[in-house]
Scaffold this active site. Structure first.
Site, PDB file in Angstrom:
ATOM      1  N   SER A  44      -2.333   3.265   1.298  1.00 52.40           N
ATOM      2  CA  SER A  44      -1.646   2.336   2.190  1.00 52.40           C
ATOM      3  C   SER A  44      -2.713   1.671   3.054  1.00 52.40           C
ATOM      4  CB  SER A  44      -0.643   3.104   3.058  1.00 52.40           C
ATOM      5  OG  SER A  44       0.073   2.216   3.881  1.00 52.40           O
TER       6      SER A  44
ATOM      7  N   MET B 199       6.263  -0.016   6.333  1.00 54.28           N
ATOM      8  CA  MET B 199       7.306   0.401   5.393  1.00 54.28           C
ATOM      9  C   MET B 199       6.806   1.564   4.535  1.00 54.28           C
ATOM     10  SD  MET B 199       8.279   0.236   1.897  1.00 54.28           S
ATOM     11  CE  MET B 199       7.198  -1.001   1.240  1.00 54.28           C
ATOM     12  N   GLU B 200       5.572   1.463   4.042  1.00 52.59           N
ATOM     13  CA  GLU B 200       5.014   2.526   3.195  1.00 52.59           C
ATOM     14  C   GLU B 200       4.938   3.855   3.947  1.00 52.59           C
ATOM     15  OE1 GLU B 200       2.264  -0.679   0.726  1.00 52.59           O
ATOM     16  OE2 GLU B 200       1.312   0.653   2.172  1.00 52.59           O
ATOM     17  N   ILE B 201       4.428   3.812   5.172  1.00 52.46           N
ATOM     18  CA  ILE B 201       4.284   5.033   5.968  1.00 52.46           C
ATOM     19  C   ILE B 201       5.659   5.605   6.320  1.00 52.46           C
ATOM     20  CG2 ILE B 201       3.453   5.972   8.170  1.00 52.46           C
ATOM     21  CD1 ILE B 201       1.213   5.360   6.086  1.00 52.46           C
TER      22      ILE B 201
END
Length: 176
Positions: A56, A135-137
Site C-alpha cells: 500500500s 481504503m486499502e488500510i
C-alpha cells in the site's frame, strides 16, 4: 485519433454514438476491468493467486516500490503491487469502483499488508492524502490482516509494526 475512432466505431458501434474517443476508451477499459473481476471471482488461476505482501503506497513513491519489490523477491516473497501485478487492467487514469473491487480482492489474497509510509502518504497527524491508501488500510483492518510499515517519515507516529531491514531502509532513504 480519427483513424482510431473509426476503428472503434466499426468494432463497437453502440459505444461510439456521439462519444469522444476518451469516453469510448474509458468504457472499453471498464468492460475489461469488469471481466477481470469476474475472472478473479470465478474458480480460475486469478482466484487462486496468493501473495505474501500487498504493498500500500502513494503513486508518487513508485521508485521506492520497485526497490521494495526487488528486495522482497530476493527473499522469495510474492509481492502484489497494483501497477506492477495487474498491469493490463489497473491503470490510474481508469480508476473507479471496479478498481476498488480488484484491490480488495488482492488484499484478501495477501497474507500481510506492507504500508509504505512517506510524506506522500500521510501528514504529521496521520491523515491520509490518498483515498486509495486509506481504503486499502481500512479494508485490511476490517479483515484483521497484519500490517507492517516501512516508515520513511521518521516521526515515530506509525501505528503499525515497523518493518526493520537496515539495508533496505538505507537504500530507500537514498532514493526518497
Amino acid at each position: 485519433t480519427e483513424g482510431y475512432i473509426e476503428c472503434v466505431r466499426n468494432k463497437y458501434p453502440i459505444l461510439v454514438l456521439n462519444k469522444s474517443a476518451n469516453e469510448v476508451l474509458f468504457k472499453n477499459k471498464q468492460v475489461l476491468i469488469k471481466r477481470k473481476i469476474e475472472k478473479i471471482e470465478k474458480d480460475t488461476i486469478q482466484n487462486k493467486k496468493s501473495f505474501d505482501y500487498f504493498i500500500s503506497h502513494s503513486f508518487m513513491d513508485n521508485d521506492l516500490v520497485i526497490i521494495i519489490k526487488k528486495h522482497f523477491n530476493k527473499l522469495n516473497y510474492h509481492i502484489y503491487c497494483d501497477w506492477l501485478s495487474d498491469t493490463d487492467f489497473l491503470k490510474r487514469k481508469y480508476a473507479g469502483e471496479y478498481t476498488k473491487i480488484i484491490l480488495k480482492k488482492r488484499i484478501e489474497q495477501s497474507k500481510k499488508i506492507l504500508f509504505l509510509r512517506t510524506n506522500n502518504v500521510q501528514d504529521e497527524m496521520n491523515n491520509y492524502f490518498s483515498e486509495w491508501v486509506q481504503m486499502e488500510i481500512e479494508y485490511a483492518h476490517k479483515l484483521n490482516k497484519e500490517i507492517e510499515c516501512i516508515d520513511l517519515k521518521n516521526n515515530s507516529c506509525c501505528e503499525f509494526k515497523i518493518y526493520e531491514d537496515i539495508n533496505l531502509i538505507s537504500e530507500l532513504r537514498k532514493v526518497g
